[in-house]
Design an enzyme around this catalytic site. Structure first.
Site, PDB file in Angstrom:
ATOM      1  N   HIS A  42     -18.547  16.207 -10.038  1.00 19.85           N
ATOM      2  CA  HIS A  42     -19.709  15.423 -10.849  1.00 19.85           C
ATOM      3  C   HIS A  42     -19.547  14.100 -10.031  1.00 19.85           C
ATOM      4  O   HIS A  42     -18.569  14.036  -9.193  1.00 19.85           O
ATOM      5  CB  HIS A  42     -19.420  15.283 -12.245  1.00 19.85           C
ATOM      6  CG  HIS A  42     -17.995  14.471 -12.315  1.00 19.85           C
ATOM      7  ND1 HIS A  42     -16.804  14.953 -12.161  1.00 19.85           N
ATOM      8  CD2 HIS A  42     -17.845  13.278 -12.535  1.00 19.85           C
ATOM      9  CE1 HIS A  42     -15.822  14.272 -12.375  1.00 19.85           C
ATOM     10  NE2 HIS A  42     -16.490  12.974 -12.516  1.00 19.85           N
ATOM     11  N   HIS A 124     -19.063   8.759  -5.485  1.00 12.01           N
ATOM     12  CA  HIS A 124     -18.561   9.907  -5.044  1.00 12.01           C
ATOM     13  C   HIS A 124     -18.412  11.112  -5.809  1.00 12.01           C
ATOM     14  O   HIS A 124     -18.120  10.935  -7.284  1.00 12.01           O
ATOM     15  CB  HIS A 124     -17.130   9.417  -4.344  1.00 12.01           C
ATOM     16  CG  HIS A 124     -16.189   8.997  -5.427  1.00 12.01           C
ATOM     17  ND1 HIS A 124     -16.153   7.813  -5.982  1.00 12.01           N
ATOM     18  CD2 HIS A 124     -15.301   9.749  -6.092  1.00 12.01           C
ATOM     19  CE1 HIS A 124     -15.237   7.610  -7.123  1.00 12.01           C
ATOM     20  NE2 HIS A 124     -14.549   8.904  -7.043  1.00 12.01           N
TER      21      HIS A 124
END
Ligand code: 2AM
Length: 175
Positions: A42, A124
């Protein structure tokens, strides 16, 4: 008071999660670090930490009022942060919509007592944890694009040493 460890994040579609896991297996040595499970891949927008019900409800109400267009997310960058021991995938140029959404959620979280990292936000997807001090990164040239139509609030639960993220609520972005 019962609390939960919460964070707002972008979900990645399951087929993309599988592609990333395959690419990771093909491009990183087993000793590089501990792979994050496919379903747990995620992109965090705002980390809230341990949060009680009332704060969670308030932040969810604010999240439900966000009116913002969706955006395309290009994953075309990778890096290694030795200190937290993280190998990540990110964007060479983060979409403005992503930065706006994260900035708003982080500001709302901070106003409700969820301290935000002083580090600049670097979007990220964590691929490996407990990464070795030296990790050979794949050469640039990889690229995945996914259209983001919603964001979500997740609870992080650890049971018998295994981390699982549970989506508590999702909100649409405009198409
Ligand atoms: P990470 O992947 O870079 O470790 C659930 O733990 C999510 O919240 C992860 O994406 C994690 O980021 C992020 N997270 C955990 N602790 C955090 C912190 N103190 N500040 C910012 N993000 C954090």
């Amino acid at each position: 008071m019962a609390t939960q460890r919460l964070f707002f994040a972008l979900e990645l579609p399951a087929p993309l999660q599988q592609q990333l896991v395959q690419w990771r297996a093909d491009n990183f040595a087993a000793e590089a670090g501990k792979p994050v499970e496919a379903a747990n891949l995620h992109l965090t927008l705002a980390f809230l930490g341990e949060v009680g019900d009332e704060t969670s409800r308030k932040l969810q109400l604010l999240a439900s009022r966000i009116v913002q267009p969706g955006f395309a997310l290009d994953l075309d960058d990778a890096g290694h942060w030795p200190r937290p021991g993280v190998v990540w995938l990110g964007c060479q140029r983060a979409p403005r919509g992503l930065l706006q959404l994260a900035s708003l959620l982080r500001a709302q979280a901070a106003r409700h007592g969820c301290a935000q990292s002083a580090q600049p936000f670097h979007p990220h997807v964590t691929l490996l944890r407990h990464a070795a001090s030296q990790v050979a990164l794949p050469a640039r040239g990889f690229h995945w694009r996914t259209d983001i139509h919603h964001f979500a609030l997740f609870a992080s639960n650890v049971t018998r040493g295994r981390t699982r993220y549970q989506a508590l609520a999702r909100w649409p972005l405009l198409s």
